[in-house]
Design a protein around this motif. Structure first.
Motif, PDB file in Angstrom:
ATOM      1  N   ALA A   1       0.834  -1.204   0.000  1.00  0.00           N
ATOM      2  CA  ALA A   1       0.000   0.000   0.000  1.00  0.00           C
ATOM      3  C   ALA A   1       0.867   1.251   0.000  1.00  0.00           C
ATOM      4  N   ALA A   2       1.937   1.247   0.785  1.00  0.00           N
ATOM      5  CA  ALA A   2       2.844   2.399   0.841  1.00  0.00           C
ATOM      6  C   ALA A   2       3.502   2.634  -0.505  1.00  0.00           C
ATOM      7  N   GLU A   3       3.889   1.565  -1.179  1.00  0.00           N
ATOM      8  CA  GLU A   3       4.505   1.671  -2.501  1.00  0.00           C
ATOM      9  C   GLU A   3       3.537   2.304  -3.502  1.00  0.00           C
ATOM     10  N   ILE A   4       2.282   1.894  -3.447  1.00  0.00           N
ATOM     11  CA  ILE A   4       1.267   2.397  -4.373  1.00  0.00           C
ATOM     12  C   ILE A   4       0.934   3.862  -4.088  1.00  0.00           C
ATOM     13  N   LEU A   5       0.861   4.217  -2.803  1.00  0.00           N
ATOM     14  CA  LEU A   5       0.373   5.537  -2.418  1.00  0.00           C
ATOM     15  C   LEU A   5       1.448   6.614  -2.332  1.00  0.00           C
ATOM     16  N   ALA A   6       2.705   6.218  -2.301  1.00  0.00           N
ATOM     17  CA  ALA A   6       3.788   7.177  -2.058  1.00  0.00           C
ATOM     18  C   ALA A   6       3.750   8.375  -3.001  1.00  0.00           C
ATOM     19  N   ASP A   7       3.566   8.133  -4.278  1.00  0.00           N
ATOM     20  CA  ASP A   7       3.561   9.229  -5.260  1.00  0.00           C
ATOM     21  C   ASP A   7       2.406  10.198  -5.025  1.00  0.00           C
TER      22      ASP A   7
ATOM     23  N   ASN B   1       3.696  12.561  -2.497  1.00  0.00           N
ATOM     24  CA  ASN B   1       5.060  13.065  -2.714  1.00  0.00           C
ATOM     25  C   ASN B   1       6.011  12.612  -1.613  1.00  0.00           C
ATOM     26  N   LEU B   2       5.895  11.339  -1.261  1.00  0.00           N
ATOM     27  CA  LEU B   2       6.741  10.762  -0.217  1.00  0.00           C
ATOM     28  C   LEU B   2       7.491   9.549  -0.762  1.00  0.00           C
ATOM     29  N   GLU B   3       8.589   9.209  -0.110  1.00  0.00           N
ATOM     30  CA  GLU B   3       9.263   7.960  -0.398  1.00  0.00           C
ATOM     31  C   GLU B   3       8.441   6.812   0.185  1.00  0.00           C
ATOM     32  N   PRO B   4       8.452   5.634  -0.448  1.00  0.00           N
ATOM     33  CA  PRO B   4       7.670   4.503   0.078  1.00  0.00           C
ATOM     34  C   PRO B   4       7.965   4.186   1.539  1.00  0.00           C
ATOM     35  N   SER B   5       9.238   4.272   1.950  1.00  0.00           N
ATOM     36  CA  SER B   5       9.581   3.975   3.340  1.00  0.00           C
ATOM     37  C   SER B   5       8.959   5.005   4.283  1.00  0.00           C
ATOM     38  N   GLU B   6       8.950   6.264   3.846  1.00  0.00           N
ATOM     39  CA  GLU B   6       8.344   7.326   4.641  1.00  0.00           C
ATOM     40  C   GLU B   6       6.834   7.139   4.712  1.00  0.00           C
ATOM     41  N   MET B   7       6.242   6.755   3.591  1.00  0.00           N
ATOM     42  CA  MET B   7       4.810   6.504   3.536  1.00  0.00           C
ATOM     43  C   MET B   7       4.437   5.358   4.468  1.00  0.00           C
ATOM     44  N   ARG B   8       5.277   4.347   4.501  1.00  0.00           N
ATOM     45  CA  ARG B   8       5.032   3.195   5.379  1.00  0.00           C
ATOM     46  C   ARG B   8       5.061   3.634   6.843  1.00  0.00           C
ATOM     47  N   ASP B   9       6.009   4.480   7.184  1.00  0.00           N
ATOM     48  CA  ASP B   9       6.094   4.978   8.563  1.00  0.00           C
ATOM     49  C   ASP B   9       4.828   5.744   8.940  1.00  0.00           C
ATOM     50  N   TYR B  10       4.332   6.557   8.020  1.00  0.00           N
ATOM     51  CA  TYR B  10       3.159   7.381   8.308  1.00  0.00           C
ATOM     52  C   TYR B  10       1.900   6.531   8.441  1.00  0.00           C
ATOM     53  N   LEU B  11       1.787   5.500   7.607  1.00  0.00           N
ATOM     54  CA  LEU B  11       0.609   4.626   7.674  1.00  0.00           C
ATOM     55  C   LEU B  11       0.543   3.876   9.009  1.00  0.00           C
TER      56      LEU B  11
END
Length: 335
Positions: free
Chosen positions: A257-263, A266-276
């Motif tokens: 999900a983080a990989e799909i939503l990162a763009d 405007n976040l990196e996938p790892s950052e998106m994963r942390d936020y989720l």
């Protein structure tokens, strides 16, 4: 003979009219318009779009997405028949419902940490705000405004203590103003802005949404008009199913999900994963805190009506679950 020809013509005309009505009704069933707002709390809605969950349910369905900035825009678009389903916080939903807007909650979407962030060294609590200290939030009647009012009532006995200090600003503009040290002394932020601000030197949180509310609450709910619910039951049902899949996807496949939503953010996938997975960030169809919001907002005249039946506010598919949650929350509060 002319009499029979006339009868045949009338009969055929009626058939064509009926056929046209049916075709028009079928055409109206083939499109759904969804209003989205920007923010991490809306992540499952973004997944519905990215993974085409609605198209999977009905390949012939035309799905239109609209980016709207606030509840006022959503309400006006729904009244104009331009939006079928949208997402917002509970307080603005209640205010519009109280004023006669014919909509109800279809589902919860997310719980979320919220925080009153400041860039001022001399502000460490609500008591430190001076009369010229400006507080940025989305709009009067927003969930941030109601939470601030709850905290002010509890701490000072003045529900409107900060009302003259509020600045209506979008979250991106408020964050930029806070980080630049201009215009505002505080921003009542939601993710991802809350997370971004919390990592900046000199920015600190002086009040959380949970502290202001006195417990857990649903941040964002999905809403729809009673007209859409009655006229397009299949599209309504398809959307609920798609929403359930999106929430489950985030829960079971957070990395994907983080990989799909990162763009989208405007976040990196790892950052998106942390936020989720940030503490307090939860995606769920359950609804929490509806009773408490109603009680407070009615007592402080944000609402004219002080008593609502759940059937007036929540569509029947979620009614039983909401009642159970309400009873559970009441039990926890008593403890």
């Amino acid at each position: 003979m002319k009499k029979y020809i006339t009868i045949i013509i009338i009969f055929l005309s009626v058939l064509l009219l009926i056929s046209g009505c049916v075709n028009n009704e079928e055409a109206s069933q083939q499109k759904i318009t969804i209003a989205e707002q920007y923010g991490l709390a809306y992540a499952p809605v973004q997944l519905i779009k990215e993974l085409n969950f609605l198209k999977a349910a009905d390949p012939d369905l035309e799905v239109e997405w609209k980016q709207l900035s606030n509840t006022t825009s959503i309400r006006e678009s729904m009244l104009a028949g331009e939006v079928d389903i949208a997402f917002m916080a509970i307080p603005p939903f209640l205010i519009a419902r109280d004023k006669g807007m014919g909509w109800k909650i279809i589902s919860g979407l997310s719980e979320s940490p919220l925080g009153l962030m400041t860039n001022r060294e001399d502000i460490n609590s609500l008591a430190d705000f001076k009369t010229d200290s400006k507080i940025a939030l989305p709009q009067p009647g927003s969930i941030q405004h109601i939470l601030l009012s709850m905290a002010a009532e509890r701490e000072f006995g003045e529900v409107d203590r900060f009302d003259e200090q509020l600045l209506t600003m979008s979250h991106p503009d408020a964050m930029n103003a806070l980080l630049a040290g201009r215009e505002v002394s505080a921003h009542f932020a939601s993710p991802p802005y809350l997370f971004l601000e919390s990592r900046e030197e000199g920015i600190k949180k002086i009040l959380s949404g949970r502290e202001a509310f006195g417990g857990d609450f649903t941040f964002i709910v999905g809403v729809s008009t009673e007209q859409f619910y009655g006229e397009q039951p299949q599209n309504y049902s398809n959307f609920l199913e798609a929403l359930g899949k999106a929430i489950e996807f985030i829960d079971q496949k957070p990395d994907e999900a983080a990989e799909i939503l990162a763009d989208n953010y405007n976040l990196e996938p790892s950052e998106m994963r942390d936020y989720l997975s940030w503490s307090g960030m939860k995606f769920t169809s359950k609804i929490k805190g509806l009773d408490k919001f109603i009680d407070f907002m009615a007592a402080e005249s944000y609402l004219e009506k002080n008593s609502y039946q759940y059937s007036e506010l929540v569509f029947e598919e979620n009614l039983a679950g909401e009642k159970a949650i309400s009873e559970e929350g009441a039990s926890q509060n008593e403890e």
